[in-house]
Design a protein around this motif. Structure first.
Motif, short mmCIF file in Angstrom:
data_model
loop_
_atom_site.label_atom_id
_atom_site.label_comp_id
_atom_site.label_asym_id
_atom_site.label_seq_id
_atom_site.Cartn_x
_atom_site.Cartn_y
_atom_site.Cartn_z
N GLY A 40 34.75 31.20 30.98
CA GLY A 40 35.80 31.96 31.90
C GLY A 40 35.90 33.53 31.38
N ARG A 41 35.92 34.18 32.59
CA ARG A 41 35.98 35.61 32.52
C ARG A 41 37.13 36.11 32.36
NH1 ARG A 41 30.81 34.64 31.43
NH2 ARG A 41 29.39 35.17 33.38
N GLY A 42 38.29 35.38 31.94
CA GLY A 42 39.78 36.17 32.07
C GLY A 42 39.90 36.47 30.33
N LYS A 69 36.46 22.85 31.65
CA LYS A 69 38.02 23.16 32.13
C LYS A 69 38.08 22.13 33.30
CE LYS A 69 40.43 27.21 31.70
NZ LYS A 69 41.06 28.43 32.21
N ASN A 91 43.67 33.92 38.53
CA ASN A 91 44.32 34.85 37.94
C ASN A 91 43.69 36.14 38.25
OD1 ASN A 91 45.43 36.50 36.03
ND2 ASN A 91 45.14 34.75 34.49
N GLU A 148 45.00 41.00 36.19
CA GLU A 148 44.43 41.98 35.68
C GLU A 148 45.09 43.30 35.10
OE1 GLU A 148 41.01 44.33 37.92
OE2 GLU A 148 40.11 43.36 36.21
N GLY A 149 45.85 42.99 33.95
CA GLY A 149 46.55 43.92 33.51
C GLY A 149 46.34 44.66 32.12
N TYR A 151 52.40 42.65 32.29
CA TYR A 151 51.32 42.31 31.89
C TYR A 151 51.00 40.84 31.57
CZ TYR A 151 47.90 41.77 28.01
OH TYR A 151 46.92 41.19 27.14
N GLY A 155 49.52 37.66 33.19
CA GLY A 155 48.15 37.32 33.22
C GLY A 155 48.07 36.09 32.43
N GLU A 156 48.97 35.61 31.40
CA GLU A 156 48.73 34.68 30.59
C GLU A 156 49.10 33.48 31.45
OE1 GLU A 156 49.53 31.67 28.09
OE2 GLU A 156 50.82 32.38 29.46
N GLU A 157 48.18 32.65 31.38
CA GLU A 157 48.45 31.41 32.72
C GLU A 157 49.66 30.62 32.72
OE1 GLU A 157 44.95 28.82 32.01
OE2 GLU A 157 45.78 27.98 29.88
N ASN A 204 42.04 30.13 36.66
CA ASN A 204 40.69 30.55 36.26
C ASN A 204 40.93 31.94 36.81
OD1 ASN A 204 38.79 27.65 36.91
ND2 ASN A 204 38.37 29.22 35.11
N ASN A 205 39.98 32.76 36.09
CA ASN A 205 39.96 34.34 36.57
C ASN A 205 39.17 34.42 37.79
OD1 ASN A 205 37.91 36.76 35.71
ND2 ASN A 205 39.90 37.01 35.70
N THR A 257 35.23 34.55 37.57
CA THR A 257 34.86 33.21 37.34
C THR A 257 34.67 32.62 38.55
OG1 THR A 257 36.38 33.19 35.22
CG2 THR A 257 35.41 30.90 35.87
C1 LIG Z 1 48.83 38.18 27.20
C2 LIG Z 1 47.81 37.59 28.03
C3 LIG Z 1 47.29 38.30 29.38
C4 LIG Z 1 46.34 37.68 29.95
N1 LIG Z 1 45.84 38.33 31.08
C5 LIG Z 1 44.77 37.80 31.78
C6 LIG Z 1 44.58 38.45 33.06
O1 LIG Z 1 45.04 39.77 33.46
N2 LIG Z 1 43.78 37.94 33.76
C7 LIG Z 1 42.98 36.79 33.30
O2 LIG Z 1 42.31 36.23 34.21
N3 LIG Z 1 43.27 36.31 32.31
C8 LIG Z 1 44.22 36.64 31.39
N4 LIG Z 1 44.50 36.00 30.39
C9 LIG Z 1 43.97 34.68 30.12
C10 LIG Z 1 44.61 33.68 30.83
O3 LIG Z 1 45.45 33.09 29.94
C11 LIG Z 1 43.44 32.50 31.03
O4 LIG Z 1 42.95 31.99 29.96
C12 LIG Z 1 42.70 32.64 32.08
O5 LIG Z 1 43.09 33.25 33.36
C13 LIG Z 1 41.75 31.53 32.30
O6 LIG Z 1 40.60 31.89 33.02
P1 LIG Z 1 39.03 31.64 32.60
O7 LIG Z 1 38.87 30.40 32.22
O8 LIG Z 1 38.42 31.93 34.25
O9 LIG Z 1 38.80 32.89 31.92
C14 LIG Z 1 45.66 36.46 29.53
C15 LIG Z 1 45.99 36.00 28.38
C16 LIG Z 1 47.03 36.27 27.62
C17 LIG Z 1 47.48 35.59 26.22
#
Ligand SMILES: Cc1cc2nc3c(=O)[nH]c(=O)nc-3n(C[C@H](O)[C@H](O)[C@H](O)COP(=O)(O)O)c2cc1C
Ligand code: SF4
Ligand code: FES
Lengths: 705, 164, 426
Positions: C56-58, C67, C84, C87-88, C172, C175-177, C211-212, C215
């Protein structure tokens, strides 16, 4: 069931239950602020962190489901360390003003801080200050003390059913409040005071009036509705300082209504009647009890001998069982049969259909409060239950949350705090008739319908309701205050009885007052005499009024007042003085409020609950039962030798009520359908006490009357 | 949703909000609250009021406090007056490394206004914001709905002088 | 030459890469048509994604194939795929360019993901400030719908799928899912306590996968070129290319899609090297929440999870912030710390109270009012937040502070002892 180990102790628990509950049951203390067993889990305060073997981080006990073999440590270095850390964070922005805080001495934060807080915080920056807002006459806010546990917010959303407080802003700027200046208006709002673990939300009337450790606790029963909420009176010396709930899961759970919480203000009001008084040639004179009772006994005897059927005895339905019993015994001992407690009723035709017995159709909740929660469909007939009996409404709300369909047939649309369908019409009797007709058609009872019912019109909503009532498993029909005070009470009951008979629904006429059921059980009814309405509209020479203000508590206040003025002799046994009664009464006897007497109430579902005297009667007041005991003896009647309330009670043979609606025949319904709309009695006008609570009278609900 | 809503939510504003409502499951109009707040804020010169928030609450069937919660949580909603042009200057790390502090000083001086305030003629206000996700063009700012990147004093002059 | 832009940014050099025609000309929607034609089963897709070794690219780097396999495709009722695009995190701007220059690939990726997990609809949560990227994505949805690739009974397959964009409004934390889900539901973006996880209780209480952007945008290319192709671009523990957003003191800041495992110095070179001919002082390799590294350590590492971890930081979202030798590290740390303080959602005690505390102490130090014990205090407060909060923000707030202290404590000390930075003369 699974087995887990907490601090080495093996505990059995239901799989999936939360660790904190399991620990609570095993009496293992875990500190917490946001968790409350009656609210959803927020897990935001982080105070309940404990060590779970195998988990890298400390886990919040409130949000961690137990699994078999789990090993938990609540006192380990890791657990204690985490708890101390959280405590320190909570305290950095919390004022350390315990000495002037109303919560001081019963503050959950203070308690936990003593155990978990480091004595010196390393925080040297300035503390946050939050501006206060006025949220009404009942709750005092001091939001600088708030620790953001969100219990109050969740209470609003989940229990009160109206979200009035919220958490605005974010991060450190997050503030709990109404955002704009606004009075909180839930009829259960005071529970937030109990829920708030710190001194952010406190009782406004109680403010600065006592410190918790100066208070004595006196458990008793709330007197303003038929729940019989278990409460605790907190008194300083002989003064009631506040009222809080006592937990009783099957009665009031952990809640009480604002009415039960704040009505105590009336106990020490200036309106209290000071001493017995007799009117002599138009002049009121203070007299001692002996003089007053001798005088009353003479008069009673004289009237009873000469005009026994022209003496009326009226008593409030929240008088105690003991008082009502002795009063009816005394009256009947003198040959007086005009007795009634059904003060607000206007239609008494049912009395003719149904001679009094435990099977007679009368107010009684034919299921338990828990049972109401498990209904599949509930139909309210003539009821704004929310403002009639807040906690019963809360049970109904829970039923709705579990999926029950809730309906109401009412003269107008009321503001309920849950999803329901309201069939509102000033022709509401005809709506009910339409429902009965539809049910009859669907169940093959057409031929049983009187003509006016058979001719009533049916719309699609009513049609849907009929179908659902027939299909649903557990159905309850409940007639509320509006139905009971309506001029068509008889038709409403008879029609509802048809629903019971043809759909198998459980039917209840909801008892409204604290002792409505008890009054019936002791026979405080005109079994052979005149009912309240008949007394007032026929010639009655003498009245003995117990615990009521006729102009406010009887169905037709003006009629009542005129009747009192025309009577030759009126004795008011009352806690309160008033100009109005000084005008027509001849004797005033100061009587104890519920807090100043021992006694019993029988609640809506028939549960007898006895209580002791919490404080000594103020001024010269006396408990009603003692007065009747003396009067009985003065009158030379047998059976008035009790020395305490328990003895009076043991004298009473209580037969549980189980009204038999099936014996009512729909065919007897009269050929008329004129509609008279009765009014909803304001929640804060139901009895003399609540009418004298300034804080309640200052709420939006009281003002909306 | 009450069909007979008056005030701000009517005509174009209403149809824009309705389009957002239509994106979510039919029993979840509340999901459109963020869009609705943005739309009424735009229609009201860039600022929310209690009356507007109440109207949104009513329109989406929410309690007012739930709307206040949302409206005070997110940083793009304004509860104080803003200028006709709200300059949102990023001061977060990547912009800071490339001179956003100095640029901000320059803008304050040029417009004679402090952060969080509106110029006397009501034309501009300056707001500092957290990272806007355009660090490759640092320093940058957002003006209206557009990003302006790779700013320096000269570029700022051009942009601000070209505004009505 | 460093191979660039092989997956998500593969169309960036074209004139109108956001147009559906351009996308289709370049092989777009082929996989989606195959899926609709029943040529690729959900299981086959998951297998291929697993083979690709994409993580995952998040920011968290969770294996995507795994997942997706958590979703019970057959469960009745609505299910959702969420993208997701919030992007903060400071330093991150890679997803913006996917939305702007390759929105159709993201649309296709979301549709394939949705199909694979059995979703009935998808939502792309785009941060509120991204108006232009939002418009591009929204137009892409409209174009796809017009082309009959989206909606009811898509291309006669009998399959229905809806896709929408949702706009944030400045937070911001969304961004947490789980905060993202709350926000999508029209609430404050406050993270939910897990469990339950979104796979069982997500958007509107329904099973959901988040997902990001990067991703999901990678998916069509992975399936077109094969999981093995993608895997082999990367390193053992992570396949494919990765979009790195390089910002700060470089000559040519911007997004660079390079292969996993590319040496950091090559990436730095691609970004034009340190500006003004200065020296590299420090690097934050994965976005503001990852630990800062001294320049020398960074120069020795490669841009992949394991190598960066070995250096003491984390790949995160791949947001590389470069700091030259003129940088005041205390000021940089103060700025990041303000960010986390400002952005804490406020619900849990340690984060709400602790982030403000840390900021205040650093701020005080910067004002020349620091005390010798402040350094220990800062470490301490960070430690008290870490691991005691609901979501990752609390930990993310503590990490920069502890790493700045680890590598640049002397700069803090200088402030405390002399009331000014190491660059100021006294
Ligand atoms: C405080 C916080 C901010 C986050 N911000 C982002 C974000 O801006 N973009 C993002 O894709 N994931 C962000 N995440 C991670 C996401 O919770 C989540 O793990 C992710 O979107 C999963 O996608 P992936 O499995 O494709 O990486 C953040 C997590 C935390 C704890
Ligand atoms: S760690 Fe911070 S941002 Fe995350 S849930 Fe807790 S208070 Fe909110
Ligand atoms: S009681 Fe568990 S986190 Fe508050």
């Amino acid at each position: 069931m699974v087995k887990i180990e907490i601090n080495g102790q093996v505990v059995e628990a239901k799989e999936g239950s939360m660790l904190i509950d399991v620990a609570d049951q095993a009496n293992i203390a875990i500190p917490r602020f946001c968790y409350h067993k009656k609210l959803s889990i927020a897990a935001n305060c982080r105070m309940c962190l404990v060590e779970v073997e195998g988990a890298p981080k400390a886990m919040p006990a409130c949000a961690t489901p137990v699994t078999d073999g789990m090993k938990v440590l609540t006192q380990s270095q890791k657990a204690k360390g985490a708890q101390k850390n959280v405590m320190e964070f909570l305290l950095i922005n919390h004022p350390l003003d315990c000495p002037i805080c109303d919560q001081g001495g019963e503050c959950e934060l203070q308690d936990v801080a003593l155990e978990y807080g480091d004595d010196v915080s390393h925080f040297n920056e300035g503390k946050r200050v939050v501006a206060d807002k006025d949220i009404g006459s009942l709750i005092q806010t001091d939001m600088t003390r708030c620790i953001h546990c969100t219990r109050c917010v969740r209470f609003g959303q989940e229990v009160a059913g109206m979200m009035e407080l919220g958490a605005t802003g974010r991060s450190e700027w997050m503030e709990i409040g109404t955002y704009i200046e606004k009075s909180v208006s839930s009829e259960m709002s005071g529970n937030m005071i109990d829920l708030c673990p710190v001194g952010a939300l406190t009782s406004k009337p109680f403010r600065y009036s006592a410190r918790p450790w100066e208070l004595q606790s006196h458990p008793t029963i709330a007197p303003h509705d038929s729940i019989g909420s278990n409460i605790v009176i907190h008194a300083k010396g002989n003064e009631v300082k506040r009222v809080v709930p006592a937990e009783n899961e099957s009665v009031n759970e952990v809640w009480i209504s604002d009415r039960d919480r704040f009505s105590y203000e009336a106990i020490h009001s200036e309106d209290r009647l000071q001493t017995p008084m007799i009117k002599n040639k138009g002049q009121w004179q203070d007299v001692d009890w002996e003089t007053a009772l001798a005088f009353v006994a003479d008069k009673l005897k004289a009237y009873a001998e000469t005009f026994p059927d022209q003496v009326g005895v009226l008593a409030a339905p929240n008088a105690t069982l003991e008082e009502l019993h002795l009063l009816q015994k005394m009256a009947r001992g003198l040959g007086i049969e005009n007795l009634d407690h059904r003060l607000r009723q206007s239609d008494f035709r049912l009395d003719a259909v149904q001679p009094h017995s435990e099977k007679a159709v009368q107010p009684h909740l034919n299921l338990s409060f828990d049972g109401l929660e498990n209904q599949d469909l509930v139909l309210l007939v003539g009821s704004w239950l929310r403002k009639e009996i807040p906690l019963l409404n809360h049970r109904l709300r829970k039923a709705g949350q579990k999926g029950a369909g809730i309906w109401a047939i009412n003269p107008e649309t009321f503001d309920f705090n849950y999803d329901m369908t309201q069939i509102a019409s000033d022709q509401w009797l005809l709506k009910l008739a339409g429902l009965v007709k539809t049910v009859a058609e669907k169940t093959g009872h057409q031929s049983d319908l009187p003509q006016w019912v058979a001719q009533s019109e049916v719309d699609t909503e009513v049609e849907t309701l009929a179908q659902q009532m027939i299909e649903a498993e557990n159905v309850s029909v409940m007639l509320g205050q509006i139905a009971q005070t309506d001029a068509h009470y008889t038709e409403l009951v008879q029609l509802s009885a048809c629903l019971e008979a043809w759909t198998g629904a459980n039917l209840s006429i909801v008892p409204l007052s604290a002792n409505t059921v008890g009054a019936q059980q002791v026979g405080f009814l005109p079994l052979k005499g005149k009912n309240a309405e008949q007394m007032l509209s026929s010639r009655t020479r003498m009245y003995l009024n117990f615990g009521l203000e006729p102009e406010k508590d009887l169905a037709d206040g003006q009629l009542a007042l005129n009747a009192m003025r025309q009577a030759e002799f009126v004795v008011n046994m009352t806690a309160f003085d008033s100009e109005t009664q000084r005008d027509y009464a001849d004797v005033l006897l100061p009587i104890s409020t519920f807090a100043e007497t021992a006694g019993s109430f029988v609640n809506a579902m028939g549960r007898l609950q006895s209580f002791k005297m919490a404080i000594e009667p103020v001024n010269d007041a006396k408990p009603g039962w003692k007065v009747f005991r003396v009067l009985g003896n003065l009158l030379g009647l047998d059976g008035f030798d009790q020395t305490n309330a328990a003895q009076v009670r043991s004298d009473i043979a209580l037969t549980p009520l189980s009204p038999d609606f099936q014996s009512l025949e729909a065919a007897k319904a009269p050929e008329q359908s004129a509609i008279v709309t009765t009014e909803q009695i304001n929640i804060y006008a139901v009895d003399a006490m609540v009418r004298r609570s300034p804080s309640l009278q200052a709420t939006p609900d009281a003002k909306s009357a | 949703m009450s069909a007979a809503s008056q005030g701000m939510i009517q005509g174009d504003v209403q149809s824009r909000i309705d389009k957002w409502v239509a994106r979510y499951p039919s029993d979840q109009p509340q999901s459109a609250v963020m869009a609705a707040l943005r739309i009424v804020q735009e229609a009201n010169g860039g600022q929310l009021t209690t009356a507007l928030m109440d109207e949104v609450a009513d329109y989406l069937g929410m309690t007012p406090i739930a709307v206040y919660e949302v409206a005070t949580f997110y940083s793009m909603y304004e509860h104080q007056p803003v200028g006709r042009h709200k300059l949102c200057v990023c001061t977060n790390i990547s912009c800071m490394l490339r001179g956003s502090d100095e640029l901000l000083d320059y803008m304050k001086q040029k417009l004679d206004v402090e952060v969080g305030q509106v110029t006397a003629d009501g034309k501009f206000s300056i707001k500092t914001v957290e990272c806007l996700g355009a660090c490759g063009g640092a320093p940058m700012m957002m003006l209206g709905k557009d990003y302006y990147e790779n700013l320096d004093e000269k570029r700022v002059d051009e942009i601000l002088d070209g505004l009505e | 030459m460093l191979p660039l832009n092989e997956c998500c940014y593969r169309l960036n050099h074209l004139d109108t890469p956001w147009d559906i025609e351009t996308y289709i000309e370049n092989g777009g929607y082929q996989i989606w048509k195959q899926v609709l034609a029943g040529e690729l089963s959900p299981q086959e897709i998951i297998d291929e994604i697993k083979t690709s070794n994409i993580r995952g690219r998040g920011g968290a780097g969770f294996p995507t194939g795994l997942k997706w396999s958590f979703m019970n495709r057959a469960a009745p009722g609505p299910k959702y795929i969420l993208c997701n695009s919030d992007e903060g995190e400071p330093g991150t701007f890679k997803d913006r360019d996917i939305l702007r220059y390759n929105p159709h690939q993201l649309v296709e990726g979301m549709m394939i993901a949705g199909y694979t997990i059995g979703a009935t609809a998808g939502y792309n949560y785009i941060r509120g400030e991204f108006w232009e990227p939002y418009k591009r994505f929204h137009n892409a949805i409209e174009q796809a719908r017009e082309a009959g690739l989206l909606g009811e009974n898509i291309l006669g397959s009998g399959y229905d799928f809806e896709l929408h964009a949702h706009l944030g409004a400045g937070a911001y934390i969304c961004g947490e899912e789980t905060a993202l889900i709350e926000s999508l539901e029209g609430k404050k973006g406050q993270p939910r306590f897990k469990p339950p996880f979104p796979a069982s209780y997500g958007a509107w209480g329904k099973p959901t996968t988040v997902n990001n952007t990067e991703t999901l945008a990678s998916i069509p290319v992975i399936l077109a070129k094969g999981g093995e192709w993608f895997r082999d671009l990367g390193v053992e523990n992570a396949g494919g290319t990765k979009c790195y957003a390089v910002s700060g003191h470089v000559e040519k800041p911007g997004n660079f899609e390079v292969r996993m495992g590319t040496p950091f110095k090559d990436l730095l070179e691609a970004a034009g090297g340190i500006w003004k001919g200065r020296e590299l002082k420090a690097v934050i390799p994965g976005g503001a929440s990852t630990a800062v590294l001294p320049g020398e350590k960074a120069l020795a590492m490669n841009m992949d999870y394991d190598s960066i971890a070995k250096s003491g930081s984390f790949l995160g979202a791949g947001s590389v912030i470069i700091m030259d030798d003129h940088t005041d590290m205390v000021k940089a740390c103060e700025r990041l710390s303000w960010f986390y303080h400002e952005e804490s959602c406020g619900q849990c005690t340690p984060c709400r109270e602790g982030t403000g505390w840390m900021y205040r102490v650093i701020h005080r130090i910067r004002q020349g009012k620091g005390r010798p014990e402040d350094i220990e205090l800062l470490r301490n407060v960070g430690g008290k937040i870490m691991g005691k909060v609901i979501c990752g923000l609390g930990d993310a707030a503590a990490t920069p502070v502890s790493s700045f202290l680890e590598h640049f404590e002397h700069e803090f000390r200088h402030y405390i002892d002399h009331g000014c930075s190491i660059f100021d003369r006294q």
